[in-house]
Design a protein around this motif. Structure first.
Motif, PDB file in Angstrom:
ATOM      1  N   VAL A  55       0.891  -1.772   0.191  1.00 40.03           N
ATOM      2  CA  VAL A  55      -0.302   0.369   0.088  1.00 40.03           C
ATOM      3  C   VAL A  55       0.991   0.958   0.003  1.00 40.03           C
ATOM      4  O   VAL A  55       0.282   2.231  -0.210  1.00 40.03           O
ATOM      5  N   GLN A  56       2.060   0.992   0.169  1.00 33.58           N
ATOM      6  CA  GLN A  56       2.849   2.670   0.027  1.00 33.58           C
ATOM      7  C   GLN A  56       2.663   2.762  -1.258  1.00 33.58           C
ATOM      8  O   GLN A  56       3.234   1.790  -2.266  1.00 33.58           O
ATOM      9  N   PRO A  57       3.408   3.996  -1.015  1.00 32.79           N
ATOM     10  CA  PRO A  57       3.433   4.194  -3.139  1.00 32.79           C
ATOM     11  C   PRO A  57       4.313   4.309  -3.423  1.00 32.79           C
ATOM     12  O   PRO A  57       5.094   4.226  -3.479  1.00 32.79           O
ATOM     13  N   LEU A  58       3.938   3.667  -4.378  1.00 34.79           N
ATOM     14  CA  LEU A  58       4.693   3.101  -5.941  1.00 34.79           C
ATOM     15  C   LEU A  58       6.323   4.208  -5.637  1.00 34.79           C
ATOM     16  O   LEU A  58       7.558   3.356  -5.673  1.00 34.79           O
ATOM     17  N   PRO A  59       5.824   5.421  -6.392  1.00 29.00           N
ATOM     18  CA  PRO A  59       7.367   6.575  -6.264  1.00 29.00           C
ATOM     19  C   PRO A  59       7.810   6.420  -5.236  1.00 29.00           C
ATOM     20  O   PRO A  59       9.359   5.905  -5.418  1.00 29.00           O
ATOM     21  N   LEU A  60       7.324   5.945  -4.032  1.00 31.91           N
ATOM     22  CA  LEU A  60       8.140   5.557  -2.455  1.00 31.91           C
ATOM     23  C   LEU A  60       9.123   4.552  -2.554  1.00 31.91           C
ATOM     24  O   LEU A  60      10.338   4.420  -2.147  1.00 31.91           O
ATOM     25  N   GLN A  61       9.085   3.981  -3.388  1.00 31.37           N
ATOM     26  CA  GLN A  61      10.113   2.077  -3.203  1.00 31.37           C
ATOM     27  C   GLN A  61      10.682   2.812  -4.456  1.00 31.37           C
ATOM     28  O   GLN A  61      11.708   2.278  -3.834  1.00 31.37           O
ATOM     29  N   TYR A  62      10.488   3.435  -5.261  1.00 30.53           N
ATOM     30  CA  TYR A  62      11.424   3.609  -6.599  1.00 30.53           C
ATOM     31  C   TYR A  62      12.081   4.812  -5.575  1.00 30.53           C
ATOM     32  O   TYR A  62      13.735   4.347  -5.647  1.00 30.53           O
ATOM     33  N   ALA A  63      12.038   5.946  -5.092  1.00 28.39           N
ATOM     34  CA  ALA A  63      12.911   6.687  -4.794  1.00 28.39           C
ATOM     35  C   ALA A  63      13.784   6.130  -3.180  1.00 28.39           C
ATOM     36  O   ALA A  63      15.244   6.714  -2.691  1.00 28.39           O
ATOM     37  N   GLY A  64      12.990   5.131  -2.676  1.00 27.86           N
ATOM     38  CA  GLY A  64      13.664   4.205  -1.184  1.00 27.86           C
ATOM     39  C   GLY A  64      15.343   3.923  -2.363  1.00 27.86           C
ATOM     40  O   GLY A  64      16.456   3.658  -1.703  1.00 27.86           O
ATOM     41  N   GLN A  65      15.317   3.065  -3.393  1.00 25.89           N
ATOM     42  CA  GLN A  65      16.229   1.939  -4.055  1.00 25.89           C
ATOM     43  C   GLN A  65      17.300   3.587  -4.325  1.00 25.89           C
ATOM     44  O   GLN A  65      18.362   3.177  -4.244  1.00 25.89           O
ATOM     45  N   LEU A  66      17.133   4.389  -4.879  1.00 24.57           N
ATOM     46  CA  LEU A  66      17.546   4.980  -4.730  1.00 24.57           C
ATOM     47  C   LEU A  66      17.879   5.838  -4.632  1.00 24.57           C
ATOM     48  O   LEU A  66      19.471   6.367  -4.442  1.00 24.57           O
ATOM     49  N   ALA A  67      17.235   6.612  -3.187  1.00 22.09           N
ATOM     50  CA  ALA A  67      18.087   7.354  -2.174  1.00 22.09           C
ATOM     51  C   ALA A  67      19.144   5.884  -1.435  1.00 22.09           C
ATOM     52  O   ALA A  67      20.391   6.888  -1.173  1.00 22.09           O
ATOM     53  N   SER A  68      18.510   5.057  -1.531  1.00 24.48           N
ATOM     54  CA  SER A  68      19.728   3.653  -0.615  1.00 24.48           C
ATOM     55  C   SER A  68      20.905   3.978  -1.636  1.00 24.48           C
ATOM     56  O   SER A  68      22.401   4.323  -1.135  1.00 24.48           O
ATOM     57  N   TYR A  69      20.462   4.175  -2.611  1.00 20.72           N
ATOM     58  CA  TYR A  69      22.343   4.012  -3.292  1.00 20.72           C
ATOM     59  C   TYR A  69      22.941   5.494  -3.740  1.00 20.72           C
ATOM     60  O   TYR A  69      24.088   5.159  -2.817  1.00 20.72           O
ATOM     61  N   PHE A  70      22.344   6.627  -3.677  1.00 19.09           N
ATOM     62  CA  PHE A  70      23.001   7.338  -3.622  1.00 19.09           C
ATOM     63  C   PHE A  70      23.565   8.248  -2.474  1.00 19.09           C
ATOM     64  O   PHE A  70      24.162   8.965  -2.372  1.00 19.09           O
ATOM     65  N   SER A  71      22.855   8.179  -1.068  1.00 16.76           N
ATOM     66  CA  SER A  71      23.119   7.916   0.337  1.00 16.76           C
ATOM     67  C   SER A  71      24.536   7.267   0.325  1.00 16.76           C
ATOM     68  O   SER A  71      25.555   7.712   1.285  1.00 16.76           O
ATOM     69  N   ALA A  72      24.673   6.199   0.464  1.00 18.81           N
ATOM     70  CA  ALA A  72      25.519   5.252   0.757  1.00 18.81           C
ATOM     71  C   ALA A  72      26.792   6.020  -0.981  1.00 18.81           C
ATOM     72  O   ALA A  72      28.083   5.341   0.338  1.00 18.81           O
ATOM     73  N   ILE A  73      26.684   5.377  -1.541  1.00 18.06           N
ATOM     74  CA  ILE A  73      27.848   5.415  -2.897  1.00 18.06           C
ATOM     75  C   ILE A  73      29.124   7.026  -2.183  1.00 18.06           C
ATOM     76  O   ILE A  73      30.373   6.535  -1.771  1.00 18.06           O
TER      77      ILE A  73
END
Lengths: 185, 497
Positions: B295-313
């Protein structure tokens, strides 16, 4: 001399407004939950703030007293949000006036304390009040049982919505204070 | 660097030693809880699921809370003795709050068996609970007490730095974005502390909303909140705080490693951009905890993946490169402190990589809620942040001035590293073999292969934990002696680091 007169006039206006809100308008303001919780209660708090502006010399400079004062303010806000307190204040006008006076004092003290307290306490207080408002708003929105028998569920939910909006504003204000205080050169 | 009197430095040192000793006592106890859990999963001992989850809760909350607290205490010490004046009273207030909070949590979980996990995921603490209701209330209040103490400390450090260096934009290193180099150098640790502590403040504010809602629910059980809202708040708080702990540790890597390599580690435009990017993305990376919430909006899921990459790298890549530049041909003496920093950086990178792997949506579908998850966060906690913390302790007790005598801790250190990595390997192998996490034991799993693999890996992990503890104890012998000696009045005449 001139400033003294302005302050006196302001105090008189505040007293008049307090009287109007607490006596002639009391029945109208107690008729619905949003009016009672979102107009009457904050109005009294605001009057307290204005009253403090009239006596700028009244300041709580001691940090310990300040923290004690903020705890008193927080406890006052919590107490007057409790369903039982809301019910009692609608049923008994004099109990309601106790709330008015309490809110007036809370508003008066808030500025007197926040003006002088340290940054850390200021942010924690503002953040906690915002969090409390948000949590209360969400709770009122989702609760399908009547919390205050003097009002209706629709009014309860409407109050919840406005609480959430006020809390969002309050959080934004807290963040503004946070970054503004951190940006001193 | 400002002039700070030796009296102030001594007061700050006393405080940080108090924090250190408390942490050093608490940490092996919390590890032992982990050992008991793995022994139960390995079927070498029997405990009820209620006991298991109570231990798991205390282990998780205790570790997350104590690691953040000691990281904050250490960075406060470094700042207070070099870069800005900090009020000692605030430090003690924070210490007392944390101790009271931890005591409350210990009573709730060990005595009343409160076992909703570190995340207290709604409605778990309230629905179908087999622990007394008061323990839920005590846990919520303990976290509030602990949180207020830490929040005030974070705000105090930020304010002191902003006051000293001329505002939030300066301490965040924005002056480095300009074409011309800034007139006044900004110490790396100041920028990293800012980048870490501002999100921590936001996380604490989110936690206060969540905890007040929990309190309302506790007082009025018929209230029903939106679980998705509370899950978002929980992970915004929890995920951010754990990441911040790691970044604070990196802060003192930037400060202390150059003292061993004798090379400057200055902020550059690239460093400033990388860390500021991390500041932004760290706030949104937590969405990867909600991939399974349809039920979490789909764009937030994509944002989660992108932010995980960008915050770590960015921060990781820049720091790795910085560590290599620091060490390459530096003729460094490999005493225990730089060794811990180097392996701590490696642990951060390995755990971070495993986290990024798991934050990839297509992989998460397979690894979600398997032992891969504890594998990655144990890696950067145990082999990253803990090594940074131990390095800081050794630095504090003067290992820099006395490098020749640290043979016993070195032996302990290598035992600890071997024990820890073999313990972590069992988690990773468990994840790859689909062994689920948060199972008190694997007896109920209908797939024989998964059950047996899980149990065998848990047995091997238990042995590894014993090795890890042995290594830790060897290091403790010198560490404790020196810390206690440093806290005695006679030591006041010694040099204050």
């Amino acid at each position: 001399m001139f400033k003294w007169k302005i302050n006196l006039i302001a105090v008189l206006i505040v007293s008049l407004l307090f009287y109007l809100l607490s006596y002639p308008l009391n029945d109208w303001l107690s008729l619905t939950m949003p009016r009672h919780q979102l107009l009457q209660l904050p109005a009294m708090f605001l009057l307290g703030i204005i009253l403090n502006a009239c006596c700028p010399n009244f300041e709580v400079k001691n940090i310990s007293y300040g923290i004690a004062g903020l705890i008193f303010i927080m406890a006052s806000l919590i107490f007057w949000m409790l369903p039982r307190s809301v019910d009692e204040s609608v049923i008994h006008p004099n109990f309601n006036r106790t709330m008015h006076f309490n809110m007036l004092v809370a508003g008066f003290l808030t500025i007197a304390i926040l003006r002088n307290t340290i940054f850390e306490i200021k942010i924690v207080f503002l953040g906690m009040v915002s969090a409390m408002l948000l949590a209360t708003g969400v709770a009122l929105r989702v609760f399908d049982m009547l919390l205050c028998s003097s009002f209706t569920i629709d009014q309860q939910k409407e109050t919840g919505l406005y609480f959430i909006l006020i809390a969002v504003g309050s959080f934004t204000g807290t963040l503004l204070v946070l970054f503004k205080s951190l940006n001193h050169k | 660097m400002i002039q700070i009197s030796s009296v102030e430095k001594r007061q700050q040192k006393k405080l940080v030693i108090l924090w250190s000793i408390t942490f050093l006592i608490l940490f092996p106890l919390l590890v032992t809880l982990g050992l008991l859990m793995r022994l139960n999963q390995g079927e070498w001992m029997r405990m009820s699921p209620g006991t298991f989850y109570a231990l798991m809760t205390l282990h998780g909350l205790g570790m997350a809370g104590s690691l953040f607290s000691i990281a904050l205490a250490a960075i406060s010490y470094l700042i207070a003795t070099r870069y800005a004046r900090l009020n000692i009273g605030v430090g003690y207030f924070s210490y007392v709050s944390v101790v009271l909070g931890v005591l409350g949590l210990a009573i709730a979980s060990l005595y009343a068996k409160f076992g909703a996990g570190w995340y207290l995921l709604y409605p778990l603490p309230f629905t179908g609970a087999n622990w007394p209701a008061w323990s839920t209330g005590l846990t919520i209040i303990s976290i509030i007490v602990l949180g207020i103490g830490l929040l005030i400390n974070c705000l105090h450090v930020l304010y002191a730095l902003a006051k000293e260096y001329g505002g939030i934009t300066r301490i965040a290193g924005w002056q480095y974005f300009k074409k011309d180099p800034p007139e006044k150098e900004l110490p790396s640790v100041v920028m990293i502390s800012t980048i870490s502590l501002v999100p921590a403040v936001l996380a604490f504010l989110a936690a206060s909303v969540m905890l007040i809602m929990y309190l309302l629910k506790y007082f009025e059980p018929s209230l029903a909140f939106d679980p998705l809202l509370l899950k978002n708040l929980t992970f915004f708080f929890g995920h951010t705080l754990v990441n911040v702990t790691m970044y604070i540790g990196v802060g003192w890597l930037y400060t202390l490693l150059p003292e061993f390599t004798h090379r400057d580690w200055k902020i550059t435009k690239v460093t400033a951009i990388a860390w500021n990017a991390t500041f932004f993305f760290i706030l949104f990376a937590y969405f990867h905890h909600l991939y399974m919430d349809f039920v979490q909006p789909l764009p937030l899921q994509y944002a989660g993946q992108l932010a995980s990459y960008f915050s770590a790298i960015p921060a990781t890549a820049v720091t790795m490169f910085g560590v290599i530049v620091q060490l390459y041909h530096s003729k460094i003496k490999w005493t225990i402190v730089p060794l811990m920093f180097l392996l701590g950086t490696a642990g951060w990178a390995i755990g971070g990589f495993a986290a990024v792997v798991d934050s990839t949506i297509s992989i998460n579908k397979v690894l979600h809620n398997t032992l891969w998850v504890p594998a990655h966060f144990h890696t950067y906690m145990l082999m990253g942040i803990l090594l940074f913390i131990l390095a800081f302790f050794y630095y504090l007790v003067g290992a820099k001035e006395d490098p020749g005598k640290d043979q016993k801790p070195k032996l302990g250190f290598w035992l600890f590293v071997i024990g820890s990595y073999s313990f972590l390997l069992m988690f990773y192998l468990g994840g790859l073999n689909s062994v689920p996490r948060r199972y008190s034991d694997y007896g109920g799993i209908p797939l024989k292969n998964v059950h047996e693999t899980g149990a065998h890996l848990a047995q091997a992990a238990s042995v590894s934990i014993c090795l890890l503890l042995l290594g830790l104890m060897l290091m403790y012998v010198t560490l404790f002696t020196k810390l206690l000696r440093s806290s005695r009045p006679a030591a006041q005449n010694e040099t204050v680091l």
